[in-house]
Design a protein around this motif. Structure first.
Motif, PDB file in Angstrom:
ATOM      1  N   UNK A 143      94.150  19.666  37.059  1.00  0.00           N
ATOM      2  CA  UNK A 143      93.416  20.208  36.293  1.00  0.00           C
ATOM      3  C   UNK A 143      93.717  21.754  35.864  1.00  0.00           C
ATOM      4  N   UNK A 144      92.802  22.490  34.518  1.00  0.00           N
ATOM      5  CA  UNK A 144      92.918  23.962  34.579  1.00  0.00           C
ATOM      6  C   UNK A 144      92.319  24.463  35.132  1.00  0.00           C
ATOM      7  N   UNK A 145      91.116  24.374  35.545  1.00  0.00           N
ATOM      8  CA  UNK A 145      90.444  25.153  36.357  1.00  0.00           C
ATOM      9  C   UNK A 145      91.196  25.145  37.817  1.00  0.00           C
ATOM     10  N   UNK A 146      91.960  24.060  38.564  1.00  0.00           N
ATOM     11  CA  UNK A 146      92.069  23.714  40.131  1.00  0.00           C
ATOM     12  C   UNK A 146      93.504  24.694  39.665  1.00  0.00           C
ATOM     13  N   UNK A 147      94.173  24.432  38.365  1.00  0.00           N
ATOM     14  CA  UNK A 147      95.802  24.999  38.485  1.00  0.00           C
ATOM     15  C   UNK A 147      95.514  26.683  38.528  1.00  0.00           C
ATOM     16  N   UNK A 148      95.180  27.180  37.432  1.00  0.00           N
ATOM     17  CA  UNK A 148      93.865  28.447  38.040  1.00  0.00           C
ATOM     18  C   UNK A 148      93.656  29.269  38.865  1.00  0.00           C
ATOM     19  N   UNK A 149      92.817  28.795  39.344  1.00  0.00           N
ATOM     20  CA  UNK A 149      92.479  28.677  41.111  1.00  0.00           C
ATOM     21  C   UNK A 149      93.728  28.903  42.289  1.00  0.00           C
ATOM     22  N   UNK A 171      87.476  32.267  31.208  1.00  0.00           N
ATOM     23  CA  UNK A 171      87.319  31.693  32.065  1.00  0.00           C
ATOM     24  C   UNK A 171      88.280  32.007  33.013  1.00  0.00           C
ATOM     25  N   UNK A 172      89.441  32.314  33.388  1.00  0.00           N
ATOM     26  CA  UNK A 172      90.069  32.935  33.599  1.00  0.00           C
ATOM     27  C   UNK A 172      89.549  34.016  34.624  1.00  0.00           C
ATOM     28  N   UNK A 173      89.012  34.616  34.596  1.00  0.00           N
ATOM     29  CA  UNK A 173      87.150  35.525  35.147  1.00  0.00           C
ATOM     30  C   UNK A 173      86.539  34.846  36.056  1.00  0.00           C
ATOM     31  N   UNK A 174      86.076  33.896  35.009  1.00  0.00           N
ATOM     32  CA  UNK A 174      84.663  32.957  36.336  1.00  0.00           C
ATOM     33  C   UNK A 174      85.528  32.108  37.133  1.00  0.00           C
ATOM     34  N   UNK A 175      87.047  31.341  36.948  1.00  0.00           N
ATOM     35  CA  UNK A 175      87.521  31.573  38.450  1.00  0.00           C
ATOM     36  C   UNK A 175      88.116  32.125  39.696  1.00  0.00           C
ATOM     37  N   UNK A 176      88.409  33.695  38.821  1.00  0.00           N
ATOM     38  CA  UNK A 176      88.721  34.487  40.158  1.00  0.00           C
ATOM     39  C   UNK A 176      87.430  34.800  40.835  1.00  0.00           C
ATOM     40  N   UNK A 177      86.234  34.536  39.960  1.00  0.00           N
ATOM     41  CA  UNK A 177      84.977  35.088  40.695  1.00  0.00           C
ATOM     42  C   UNK A 177      84.282  33.844  41.703  1.00  0.00           C
ATOM     43  N   UNK A 178      85.152  32.496  40.867  1.00  0.00           N
ATOM     44  CA  UNK A 178      84.540  30.964  42.183  1.00  0.00           C
ATOM     45  C   UNK A 178      85.013  31.671  43.174  1.00  0.00           C
ATOM     46  N   UNK A 179      86.588  31.535  43.230  1.00  0.00           N
ATOM     47  CA  UNK A 179      87.319  31.972  44.578  1.00  0.00           C
ATOM     48  C   UNK A 179      86.814  33.232  45.487  1.00  0.00           C
ATOM     49  N   UNK A 180      86.142  33.911  44.423  1.00  0.00           N
ATOM     50  CA  UNK A 180      86.208  34.928  45.358  1.00  0.00           C
ATOM     51  C   UNK A 180      84.637  34.657  46.374  1.00  0.00           C
ATOM     52  N   UNK A 187      85.425  21.640  40.853  1.00  0.00           N
ATOM     53  CA  UNK A 187      84.220  21.234  41.269  1.00  0.00           C
ATOM     54  C   UNK A 187      82.563  21.495  41.276  1.00  0.00           C
ATOM     55  N   UNK A 188      82.583  22.486  40.817  1.00  0.00           N
ATOM     56  CA  UNK A 188      81.617  22.901  40.494  1.00  0.00           C
ATOM     57  C   UNK A 188      80.903  22.682  39.052  1.00  0.00           C
ATOM     58  N   UNK A 189      82.006  22.420  37.914  1.00  0.00           N
ATOM     59  CA  UNK A 189      82.268  22.704  36.295  1.00  0.00           C
ATOM     60  C   UNK A 189      81.852  21.073  36.759  1.00  0.00           C
ATOM     61  N   UNK A 190      82.168  19.924  37.481  1.00  0.00           N
ATOM     62  CA  UNK A 190      82.070  18.698  37.014  1.00  0.00           C
ATOM     63  C   UNK A 190      81.040  18.212  37.862  1.00  0.00           C
ATOM     64  N   UNK A 191      80.065  19.070  38.569  1.00  0.00           N
ATOM     65  CA  UNK A 191      78.302  19.164  38.981  1.00  0.00           C
ATOM     66  C   UNK A 191      77.825  19.193  38.203  1.00  0.00           C
ATOM     67  N   UNK A 195      75.528  17.054  35.817  1.00  0.00           N
ATOM     68  CA  UNK A 195      73.279  17.191  35.200  1.00  0.00           C
ATOM     69  C   UNK A 195      73.332  16.813  34.225  1.00  0.00           C
ATOM     70  N   UNK A 196      74.602  16.799  32.903  1.00  0.00           N
ATOM     71  CA  UNK A 196      73.701  17.256  31.917  1.00  0.00           C
ATOM     72  C   UNK A 196      74.242  15.367  31.343  1.00  0.00           C
ATOM     73  N   UNK A 197      74.657  14.664  31.582  1.00  0.00           N
ATOM     74  CA  UNK A 197      74.871  13.532  31.684  1.00  0.00           C
ATOM     75  C   UNK A 197      73.548  12.600  31.922  1.00  0.00           C
ATOM     76  N   UNK A 198      73.015  12.080  30.707  1.00  0.00           N
ATOM     77  CA  UNK A 198      71.554  11.360  31.331  1.00  0.00           C
ATOM     78  C   UNK A 198      71.853  10.108  32.295  1.00  0.00           C
ATOM     79  N   UNK A 199      71.368   9.829  33.148  1.00  0.00           N
ATOM     80  CA  UNK A 199      70.821   8.858  34.141  1.00  0.00           C
ATOM     81  C   UNK A 199      71.229   7.475  33.726  1.00  0.00           C
TER      82      UNK A 199
END
Length: 201
Positions: A143-149, A171-180, A187-191, A195-199
């Protein structure tokens, strides 16, 4: 039932299915690839939902895929289920010398931090399989976020885009921020999506 007996039974069942079930008999590594991906995704969904019972079931489905591929390979003489288990056991022992090494002592592993253990793992891995480039061995199908990480972990000092209007760069900068921050961006995006998906959906 003795410990380990269900694992042996599953191997026997898988071999019998290959002999007697027309659908199972015609499968190949390539035809099974989609099921491996699907079962891994369903296991992740169970983890996200915090549903241990469902996770146990999905891990069983994932284990079935391991057995299926191993039995297919066994028939062609490529490798066996024992080879798979032996290989991963040997790798775990090699790459965790603080636990399995000749100098390991009871409680000695607790003197290391998790970061130190990971660093040792990476050093041993690099010695076993020298990389031709920083990106060697990174699966492009991640997945792209995991690949970037993974890329940023390999090249932590690589220059990053600044003040770019390109969405990919941001998006790449956000991944760098998450890594730092020590956050798994995938996982953060999945979470966040969860949260946006109704029960009940």
């Amino acid at each position: 039932m003795s410990e380990g007996a269900p694992l042996l039974d599953l191997a026997d069942d898988m071999r019998r299915l290959r002999r007697e079930c027309p659908w199972t008999r015609q499968q190949t590594h390539r035809s099974l690839a989609r099921y491996l991906q699907e079962e891994a995704a369903e296991a992740l969904e169970a983890i996200d939902a915090g549903d241990d019972a469902h996770l146990g079931e999905e891990l069983g489905d994932l284990l079935l895929q391991v057995y299926f591929h191993a039995v297919v390979a066994e028939e062609s003489g490529s490798f066996t289920l024992d080879d798979v288990a032996r290989g991963i056991a040997e790798k775990m022992r090699r790459r965790n010398p603080h636990v399995f090494g000749p100098d390991a002592e009871v409680g000695g592993a607790s003197e290391l931090t998790a970061a130190e253990v990971d660093a040792r793992w990476q050093q041993i891995k690099q010695a076993e399989r020298p990389r031709r480039s920083a990106y060697d061995g990174i699966a492009p199908g991640l997945p792209a976020l995991l690949l970037a990480l993974k890329v940023l972990e390999r090249e932590p000092d690589a220059p990053l885009p600044t003040e770019s209007r390109d969405l990919g760069d941001r998006l790449l900068l956000l991944v760098a921020e998450a890594r730092a921050a020590g956050v798994d961006p995938e996982q953060a995006l999945r979470d966040a999506v969860r949260r946006q998906v109704p029960d009940g959906r």
